[in-house]
Design an enzyme around this catalytic site. Sequence first.
Site, short mmCIF file in Angstrom:
data_model
loop_
_atom_site.label_atom_id
_atom_site.label_comp_id
_atom_site.label_asym_id
_atom_site.label_seq_id
_atom_site.Cartn_x
_atom_site.Cartn_y
_atom_site.Cartn_z
N LYS A 18 0.83 -1.20 0.00
CA LYS A 18 0.00 0.00 0.00
C LYS A 18 0.87 1.26 0.00
O LYS A 18 1.94 1.30 0.60
CB LYS A 18 -0.88 -0.05 1.26
N ASN A 55 -13.39 3.02 -5.35
CA ASN A 55 -12.82 3.18 -4.02
C ASN A 55 -12.36 4.60 -3.83
O ASN A 55 -11.98 5.30 -4.77
CB ASN A 55 -11.65 2.21 -3.80
N GLY A 63 -8.25 7.04 0.26
CA GLY A 63 -7.59 8.28 0.66
C GLY A 63 -6.21 8.08 1.26
O GLY A 63 -5.78 8.83 2.14
N ASN A 83 3.42 6.88 -6.88
CA ASN A 83 1.99 7.06 -7.06
C ASN A 83 1.75 8.52 -7.42
O ASN A 83 1.55 9.36 -6.55
CB ASN A 83 1.24 6.66 -5.79
N CYS A 98 -3.01 9.10 -7.77
CA CYS A 98 -4.14 8.79 -6.89
C CYS A 98 -5.24 9.84 -7.08
O CYS A 98 -5.02 11.03 -6.86
CB CYS A 98 -3.72 8.77 -5.43
N ASN A 108 -3.63 3.45 -13.09
CA ASN A 108 -4.36 3.59 -11.84
C ASN A 108 -5.86 3.63 -12.16
O ASN A 108 -6.26 3.45 -13.31
CB ASN A 108 -3.89 4.86 -11.12
N THR A 109 -6.68 3.93 -11.17
CA THR A 109 -8.14 3.85 -11.37
C THR A 109 -8.68 5.01 -12.21
O THR A 109 -8.07 6.09 -12.29
CB THR A 109 -8.86 3.86 -10.02
N GLY A 151 -4.88 -6.51 -9.31
CA GLY A 151 -5.35 -5.55 -8.31
C GLY A 151 -6.62 -6.01 -7.63
O GLY A 151 -6.62 -6.86 -6.75
#
Lengths: 353, 315
Positions: free
Chosen positions: A90, A114, A117, A172, A175, A236-237, A309
């Site tokens: 994470k 999701n 945060g 990252n 995010c 990423n998402t 994932g």
Amino acid sequence: MITRNDHSVWLRNRRKPSESDSYRKSSRNDRIDEQNDIATEDQSLMADLQVTLNRLKLRNPILVASGTFGYAREMAAFVNFSDLGGIVPKTVTGESRIGNPPPRTVETSSGMLNSIGLDNDGIDVFINKHVPYLTGLDTALIANVAGRTVDDFAMLAERLSGVSGIAAVELNISCPNVSGGVDFGTNPDSAKEVVAAVRNACPFPVIAKLTPNVTDITAIAAGAAEGGADAVSCVNTFQGMAIDWRRRKAVLGNVLGGLSGPAIKPLALRCVYQIAKSVDIPIIGIGGISTIDDVLEFLVAGATAVQIGTANFYNPAVSGSMATLLNQQLDADGIRSVAEIVGSIHQTTQQSC
Amino acid sequence: MNRDNSNVEPHSCEEISLPGQIEFARQHTGKILSQRVLADKTFAIRIDARELAEAITPGQFFMIRPERGTDPLLGRPFALYDTIVDDQGMPVALEFAYHVVGKMTNLMSEWESGENVVVWGPLGNGFPFYEGNHLLCVGGGIGYTPFLGVSRETLGTRLYGDSSKSSRATRESANPERRVTLCYGAQSQRYLADLSDFDDFDSSRFRIQISTDDGSAGHHGFVTDLVAQNLSAQGNDRPDGVYCCGPERMMAAVASICQAENVPCWLSLETPMACGFGACFSCVTKVVTDDGWDYRRTCIEGPVFPAESLAFQEN
């Protein structure tokens, strides 16, 4: 590294695989039994699974995505870590973050949103508590970090370079759920700048994890490449939301969230394909991967490795089964190495023109 | 299995204990054995899952999803209702109850015997093994289901998990004076589950009190009225511990009655989960810490918490 010797145990197999094998338990004690279950009779599994992404070498291309595997301890009951090419735990930030108010996830059609945060205890706790466990596992550890500024990212990389056993760092810069989280991932110059700063601050390979929420993801990948990234993780998402119309309210506590799961696979494949076509940088494909066919689609599209994932949530043993399945599939198709199939769609396209 | 660590110590910032992280949890594919109606839109379903049945204890849960398909995608958590034992008394299957509320439970209500499903567990800490004299179990709606197993274990008529294998000593040492009272609240009679599974208890040691919001059965009012009545009793009629599972508002009310009466209370939380084993960080709840509160994962720090360790959300 995978050698024939490592797999000699599979040659003793006497059973055909069954439907349920991918769901079978996997613990260290009964691991050998499971390998026997999965392998097919009289088959020597010897495709070369090792992959190289510039300075990063992995024994197989199966990684697990940050934020879907906890700090690995959570998965220990379900996965034999030595079956993985590597683990991305994470995201860690400089200071601890409490995360977003619940509800933090909601299921959507073949996917989930999701908005966790970046709930984490900060770099000190990560190094003192999680890294000793993670580096003791028989697989590559790719730390994932996020900062608000270039200096934050460089500081985190520097802190990690004081720790032995880290194979690479993934940035990252994508995010969608924290303020400023995607800023570095939406501008090619910023992506270049942050990657270059991290490269200067640590000795290990640097991976930039990209957001798909941009007009042209290839420009961001090019920026990361110019900054000296060893690879890009893609993607990423996708930013999205869910609404409870009866209450006139967003479902997620943070209103907006990131969409993941099988629903985004075609979108992610498109991103990998486009980057592979136009930017000279190794790609780690991510987005809705849950089956061996998904893995192979990403490899063919141009990914050198993949990350599993969301599937870890609803099929917790899946990541541990994937390298064996890949070996079997390559073998069945007479393909001798992963490298042989990576990006093969682009060769096909060129030939047909 | 160590069941002495059920969160009885206050949480501190430095050392977070994860009593619900179960190292022997496993993923299985199992067949549906049967499905029966317990009440309106409420069913009990049996799954052939020997290993899971052998390991699971009351208050623990597992995740379940269809074997195939991606919609619904995520598993859903369900608490153990009971394990089914074979002729030798060994657990071979598990049974859980559910109320039809959404996409997955609608699909589940159509599942037929023989279909395969995927389950992973056991997950979570479960209720502590009760060692007081008189346990009060408080269930709201489908939240009553963990208390069949809890009552059996507390009264020594059945043991679960590892303790069932070395059951003789434990069973014989079970306090023969120990009692259980179950307070069960539902909206109305048609949602009250068939309670015949509770018939085999000795009536001098076990009793059920029912409340309905509309007065169609039992006490007319909330189950919290029954809790207050029980705690105002004297001597051994007064429970010395409370286990509670149900809607959060009900649990908050029960916790505050228990605090006023100075009776220890444990709550089993149900927060939206994606994985059930701590990887996703979705199912957080506010837990009291030295310097206020922190979001903690219900699945592996709980789902059973001492009431005083929780900071209830203000809605």
